[in-house]
Design a protein around this motif. Structure first.
Motif, short mmCIF file in Angstrom:
data_model
loop_
_atom_site.label_atom_id
_atom_site.label_comp_id
_atom_site.label_asym_id
_atom_site.label_seq_id
_atom_site.Cartn_x
_atom_site.Cartn_y
_atom_site.Cartn_z
N LEU A 112 8.34 -4.55 4.62
CA LEU A 112 8.52 -3.29 4.96
C LEU A 112 9.61 -3.18 5.73
O LEU A 112 10.58 -4.18 6.03
N PRO A 113 9.90 -1.78 5.78
CA PRO A 113 11.18 -1.52 6.57
C PRO A 113 11.62 -2.10 8.02
O PRO A 113 12.38 -2.05 8.39
N SER A 114 10.33 -2.47 9.37
CA SER A 114 10.82 -2.55 9.67
C SER A 114 10.85 -4.11 10.26
O SER A 114 10.61 -4.45 11.88
N GLY A 115 10.10 -4.52 9.71
CA GLY A 115 10.35 -6.11 9.45
C GLY A 115 9.22 -6.71 8.83
O GLY A 115 9.27 -8.18 8.91
N LYS A 116 8.04 -6.37 9.19
CA LYS A 116 6.91 -7.15 8.64
C LYS A 116 6.59 -7.09 7.81
O LYS A 116 7.45 -6.47 6.22
N SER A 117 5.68 -8.17 7.18
CA SER A 117 5.22 -8.40 6.20
C SER A 117 3.83 -8.14 5.50
O SER A 117 2.75 -8.44 6.52
N ILE A 118 3.12 -7.56 4.16
CA ILE A 118 2.35 -7.82 3.56
C ILE A 118 2.54 -8.28 3.30
O ILE A 118 3.01 -8.62 1.82
N PHE A 119 1.03 -9.19 2.29
CA PHE A 119 0.51 -9.44 1.24
C PHE A 119 0.20 -8.27 -0.06
O PHE A 119 -0.31 -7.58 0.47
N THR A 120 0.33 -8.95 -1.55
CA THR A 120 0.47 -7.71 -2.00
C THR A 120 -0.78 -8.34 -3.19
O THR A 120 -0.47 -9.96 -3.64
N VAL A 121 -1.97 -7.75 -4.07
CA VAL A 121 -2.70 -8.36 -5.06
C VAL A 121 -2.58 -6.66 -6.12
O VAL A 121 -1.84 -6.36 -5.91
N GLU A 122 -2.25 -7.67 -7.39
CA GLU A 122 -2.25 -6.98 -8.39
C GLU A 122 -2.99 -8.08 -9.72
O GLU A 122 -2.70 -9.44 -9.71
N ARG A 123 -3.58 -7.68 -10.79
CA ARG A 123 -3.62 -7.53 -12.39
C ARG A 123 -1.92 -8.70 -12.46
O ARG A 123 -0.74 -8.93 -12.31
#
Length: 156
Positions: free
Chosen positions: A28-39
């Motif tokens: 993310l722009p702040s430098g934080k990261s999150i996980f993602t899920v997709e098919r």
């Protein structure tokens, strides 16, 4: 306009639903990261495949799927646009690959997540919390860029 980068790091089966998933980390722009899920990748087939690696434009728009998956808390969300042969690719809450029809789901955790039946499945956890972080970070502008890349695998 902010630049977000999604690095895909794993694809794997979801045996109970028989829907394979693709997982990544979204910076993310702040430098934080999150996980993602997709098919998982199925040739960019609409509603059953993740989208190809590339650079896309995120545009804010009204979305019924965002409204439904947030229990009405949000009426708008971010659509991934400029994807060849695809439309209506939203970022919205969900935990497992079968929760998506070509869309992307955020999460604060990645791993085995227990479902309503008590079955552990590979997915992301705290998806609504991650979605709220994403919405807060991207607030104030109508467009951003999203770059999707694979994690390079090194072999000896």
């Amino acid at each position: 306009m902010a630049h977000l980068q999604l690095v895909r790091f794993n694809d794997g089966p979801d045996l109970p639903s028989k829907v394979a998933g693709m997982f990544g980390t979204l910076s993310l722009p702040s430098g934080k990261s999150i996980f993602t899920v997709e098919r998982a990748w199925v040739g960019n087939k609409p509603y059953v495949s993740c989208i190809p690696d590339g650079v896309y434009t995120l545009r804010k728009r009204r979305s019924n799927v965002v409204e439904d998956t947030t229990g009405g808390k949000y009426l708008e969300g971010w659509e991934v646009t400029d994807v060849t042969g695809r439309t209506y690719i939203m970022i919205h809450p969900g935990n497992w690959p079968h929760n998506f029809k070509g869309c992307i789901g955020p999460g604060l955790t990645y791993g085995l997540v227990v479902d309503a039946q008590g079955t552990y499945r590979l997915g992301v956890g705290r998806s609504m919390d991650a979605f709220e972080i994403l919405m807060d970070e991207l607030n104030g502008e109508e467009e951003h860029t999203l770059e999707i890349i694979p994690k390079l695998r090194e072999y000896p």
